[in-house]
Scaffold this motif. Structure first.
Motif, PDB file in Angstrom:
ATOM      1  N   PHE A 218      36.794  19.273   5.932  1.00 52.96           N
ATOM      2  CA  PHE A 218      36.914  17.856   6.273  1.00 52.96           C
ATOM      3  C   PHE A 218      38.336  17.354   6.046  1.00 52.96           C
ATOM      4  O   PHE A 218      38.769  16.404   6.686  1.00 52.96           O
ATOM      5  CB  PHE A 218      35.907  17.050   5.447  1.00 52.96           C
ATOM      6  CG  PHE A 218      35.775  15.610   5.852  1.00 52.96           C
ATOM      7  CD1 PHE A 218      35.551  15.241   7.163  1.00 52.96           C
ATOM      8  CD2 PHE A 218      35.866  14.606   4.894  1.00 52.96           C
ATOM      9  CE1 PHE A 218      35.412  13.909   7.530  1.00 52.96           C
ATOM     10  CE2 PHE A 218      35.733  13.274   5.246  1.00 52.96           C
ATOM     11  CZ  PHE A 218      35.507  12.924   6.565  1.00 52.96           C
ATOM     12  N   MET A 219      39.075  18.012   5.174  1.00 52.00           N
ATOM     13  CA  MET A 219      40.451  17.591   4.907  1.00 52.00           C
ATOM     14  C   MET A 219      41.342  17.728   6.135  1.00 52.00           C
ATOM     15  O   MET A 219      42.369  17.069   6.228  1.00 52.00           O
ATOM     16  CB  MET A 219      41.045  18.366   3.728  1.00 52.00           C
ATOM     17  CG  MET A 219      40.485  17.962   2.372  1.00 52.00           C
ATOM     18  SD  MET A 219      40.679  16.210   1.957  1.00 52.00           S
ATOM     19  CE  MET A 219      42.442  16.056   1.860  1.00 52.00           C
ATOM     20  N   TYR A 220      40.964  18.570   7.108  1.00 48.38           N
ATOM     21  CA  TYR A 220      41.711  18.637   8.362  1.00 48.38           C
ATOM     22  C   TYR A 220      41.704  17.279   9.056  1.00 48.38           C
ATOM     23  O   TYR A 220      42.640  16.932   9.766  1.00 48.38           O
ATOM     24  CB  TYR A 220      41.117  19.672   9.312  1.00 48.38           C
ATOM     25  CG  TYR A 220      41.398  21.117   8.972  1.00 48.38           C
ATOM     26  CD1 TYR A 220      42.360  21.485   8.041  1.00 48.38           C
ATOM     27  CD2 TYR A 220      40.690  22.129   9.588  1.00 48.38           C
ATOM     28  CE1 TYR A 220      42.604  22.811   7.746  1.00 48.38           C
ATOM     29  CE2 TYR A 220      40.924  23.461   9.310  1.00 48.38           C
ATOM     30  CZ  TYR A 220      41.883  23.797   8.381  1.00 48.38           C
ATOM     31  OH  TYR A 220      42.124  25.117   8.103  1.00 48.38           O
ATOM     32  N   ALA A 221      40.632  16.535   8.873  1.00 43.58           N
ATOM     33  CA  ALA A 221      40.540  15.201   9.458  1.00 43.58           C
ATOM     34  C   ALA A 221      41.069  14.136   8.507  1.00 43.58           C
ATOM     35  O   ALA A 221      41.655  13.142   8.941  1.00 43.58           O
ATOM     36  CB  ALA A 221      39.088  14.896   9.825  1.00 43.58           C
ATOM     37  N   VAL A 222      40.862  14.334   7.209  1.00 45.84           N
ATOM     38  CA  VAL A 222      41.256  13.320   6.223  1.00 45.84           C
ATOM     39  C   VAL A 222      42.770  13.131   6.176  1.00 45.84           C
ATOM     40  O   VAL A 222      43.257  11.996   6.157  1.00 45.84           O
ATOM     41  CB  VAL A 222      40.712  13.676   4.817  1.00 45.84           C
ATOM     42  CG1 VAL A 222      41.252  12.725   3.759  1.00 45.84           C
ATOM     43  CG2 VAL A 222      39.185  13.649   4.820  1.00 45.84           C
ATOM     44  N   LEU A 223      43.516  14.225   6.167  1.00 50.16           N
ATOM     45  CA  LEU A 223      44.976  14.113   6.054  1.00 50.16           C
ATOM     46  C   LEU A 223      45.587  13.262   7.172  1.00 50.16           C
ATOM     47  O   LEU A 223      46.258  12.265   6.879  1.00 50.16           O
ATOM     48  CB  LEU A 223      45.616  15.502   5.990  1.00 50.16           C
ATOM     49  CG  LEU A 223      47.135  15.531   5.855  1.00 50.16           C
ATOM     50  CD1 LEU A 223      47.574  14.897   4.544  1.00 50.16           C
ATOM     51  CD2 LEU A 223      47.643  16.957   5.949  1.00 50.16           C
TER      52      LEU A 223
ATOM     53  N   PHE B 203      38.492  11.148  13.372  1.00 53.25           N
ATOM     54  CA  PHE B 203      39.336  12.335  13.514  1.00 53.25           C
ATOM     55  C   PHE B 203      38.483  13.598  13.465  1.00 53.25           C
ATOM     56  O   PHE B 203      38.733  14.549  14.216  1.00 53.25           O
ATOM     57  CB  PHE B 203      40.413  12.374  12.412  1.00 53.25           C
ATOM     58  CG  PHE B 203      41.672  11.620  12.751  1.00 53.25           C
ATOM     59  CD1 PHE B 203      42.824  12.294  13.095  1.00 53.25           C
ATOM     60  CD2 PHE B 203      41.706  10.246  12.701  1.00 53.25           C
ATOM     61  CE1 PHE B 203      43.994  11.608  13.402  1.00 53.25           C
ATOM     62  CE2 PHE B 203      42.864   9.538  12.999  1.00 53.25           C
ATOM     63  CZ  PHE B 203      44.021  10.217  13.362  1.00 53.25           C
ATOM     64  N   ALA B 204      37.483  13.643  12.581  1.00 55.33           N
ATOM     65  CA  ALA B 204      36.601  14.809  12.486  1.00 55.33           C
ATOM     66  C   ALA B 204      35.828  15.005  13.795  1.00 55.33           C
ATOM     67  O   ALA B 204      35.632  16.146  14.234  1.00 55.33           O
ATOM     68  CB  ALA B 204      35.636  14.653  11.313  1.00 55.33           C
ATOM     69  N   ALA B 205      35.402  13.915  14.403  1.00 56.95           N
ATOM     70  CA  ALA B 205      34.682  14.023  15.676  1.00 56.95           C
ATOM     71  C   ALA B 205      35.575  14.620  16.758  1.00 56.95           C
ATOM     72  O   ALA B 205      35.143  15.499  17.518  1.00 56.95           O
ATOM     73  CB  ALA B 205      34.173  12.647  16.111  1.00 56.95           C
ATOM     74  N   VAL B 206      36.813  14.175  16.804  1.00 51.49           N
ATOM     75  CA  VAL B 206      37.751  14.714  17.802  1.00 51.49           C
ATOM     76  C   VAL B 206      38.013  16.193  17.536  1.00 51.49           C
ATOM     77  O   VAL B 206      37.997  17.015  18.463  1.00 51.49           O
ATOM     78  CB  VAL B 206      39.069  13.900  17.801  1.00 51.49           C
ATOM     79  CG1 VAL B 206      40.145  14.581  18.633  1.00 51.49           C
ATOM     80  CG2 VAL B 206      38.814  12.486  18.302  1.00 51.49           C
TER      81      VAL B 206
ATOM     82  N   ASN C  79      38.577   1.761   5.824  1.00 52.91           N
ATOM     83  CA  ASN C  79      39.321   2.117   7.040  1.00 52.91           C
ATOM     84  C   ASN C  79      39.616   3.608   7.082  1.00 52.91           C
ATOM     85  O   ASN C  79      39.478   4.256   8.123  1.00 52.91           O
ATOM     86  CB  ASN C  79      40.632   1.327   7.124  1.00 52.91           C
ATOM     87  CG  ASN C  79      40.430  -0.107   7.549  1.00 52.91           C
ATOM     88  OD1 ASN C  79      39.559  -0.407   8.350  1.00 52.91           O
ATOM     89  ND2 ASN C  79      41.236  -0.998   7.013  1.00 52.91           N
ATOM     90  N   GLY C  80      40.026   4.168   5.941  1.00 53.67           N
ATOM     91  CA  GLY C  80      40.339   5.590   5.879  1.00 53.67           C
ATOM     92  C   GLY C  80      39.123   6.467   6.143  1.00 53.67           C
ATOM     93  O   GLY C  80      39.218   7.488   6.814  1.00 53.67           O
ATOM     94  N   ALA C  81      37.980   6.071   5.603  1.00 56.67           N
ATOM     95  CA  ALA C  81      36.750   6.847   5.828  1.00 56.67           C
ATOM     96  C   ALA C  81      36.346   6.804   7.301  1.00 56.67           C
ATOM     97  O   ALA C  81      36.006   7.842   7.888  1.00 56.67           O
ATOM     98  CB  ALA C  81      35.623   6.314   4.947  1.00 56.67           C
TER      99      ALA C  81
END
Length: 171
Positions: free
Chosen positions: A152-157, A102-105, A94-96
């Motif tokens: 990618f951490m901008y989206a991961v967090l 989130f990265a796409a947005v 789910n997180g991935a």
């Protein structure tokens, strides 16, 4: 609660280092894997160990596929392995998926802010046309070089916060 604290610490230090140095140090990911496997084995026995190893495999595998396409770095692959080892397969999957969304947005917002939306839409259409009709792979290299990149951490967090809050409240 122990898992949430461990995940929060791992994700926050990884975020800090990825943003500052464009790298997630192995000491964080290896420690996360060891802590996740050890904790889950200690609290859940063989079932906990198996769940932790499956979670590691799920997180590592999903990100490895993205790494092979050049979408994420090796640190992200190991980080998601650690997240899976700590929180299990369901959470890391789910997180991935949430991280990818989130990265796409974020990517779309970057493209819009840079006023590159229409040119990129045209080049994406041309790339897909050539790829699907003519099996021409040459355009992918130049397209990849012009990608809107960011850690990618901008989206991961935010994705992990969202996942912990809405997708897996038992965590």
């Amino acid at each position: 609660m122990v898992v949430v604290a461990g995940l929060a610490a791992l994700i926050l230090v990884s975020f800090y280092h990825d943003v500052k140095q464009s790298k997630i140090p192995n000491r964080y990911t290896v420690a996360g894997i060891a802590a996740g496997v050890g904790y889950n084995a200690a609290t859940g026995g063989w079932d906990g160990l198996a769940g932790s190893l499956l979670g590691f495999a799920a997180g590592f595998g999903i990100m490895l596929a993205l790494y092979l396409f050049g979408a994420v770095g090796a640190g992200d692959v190991k980080l998601f392995g650690a997240i899976g080892a700590m929180a299990g397969g369901e959470f890391v999957i789910n997180g991935a998926l949430n991280s990818i969304l989130f990265a796409a947005v974020i990517g779309l917002v970057l493209i819009a802010v840079r006023k590159q939306f229409v040119p990129r839409l045209r080049s994406t259409g041309a790339l897909l046309f050539n790829l699907l009709l003519f099996r021409d792979m040459k355009g992918i290299v130049s397209y990849k070089k012009s990608a809107a990149t960011f850690p990618f951490m901008y989206a991961v967090l935010p994705a992990m916060i969202f996942t912990a809050t809405y997708c897996n409240p038992s965590l």
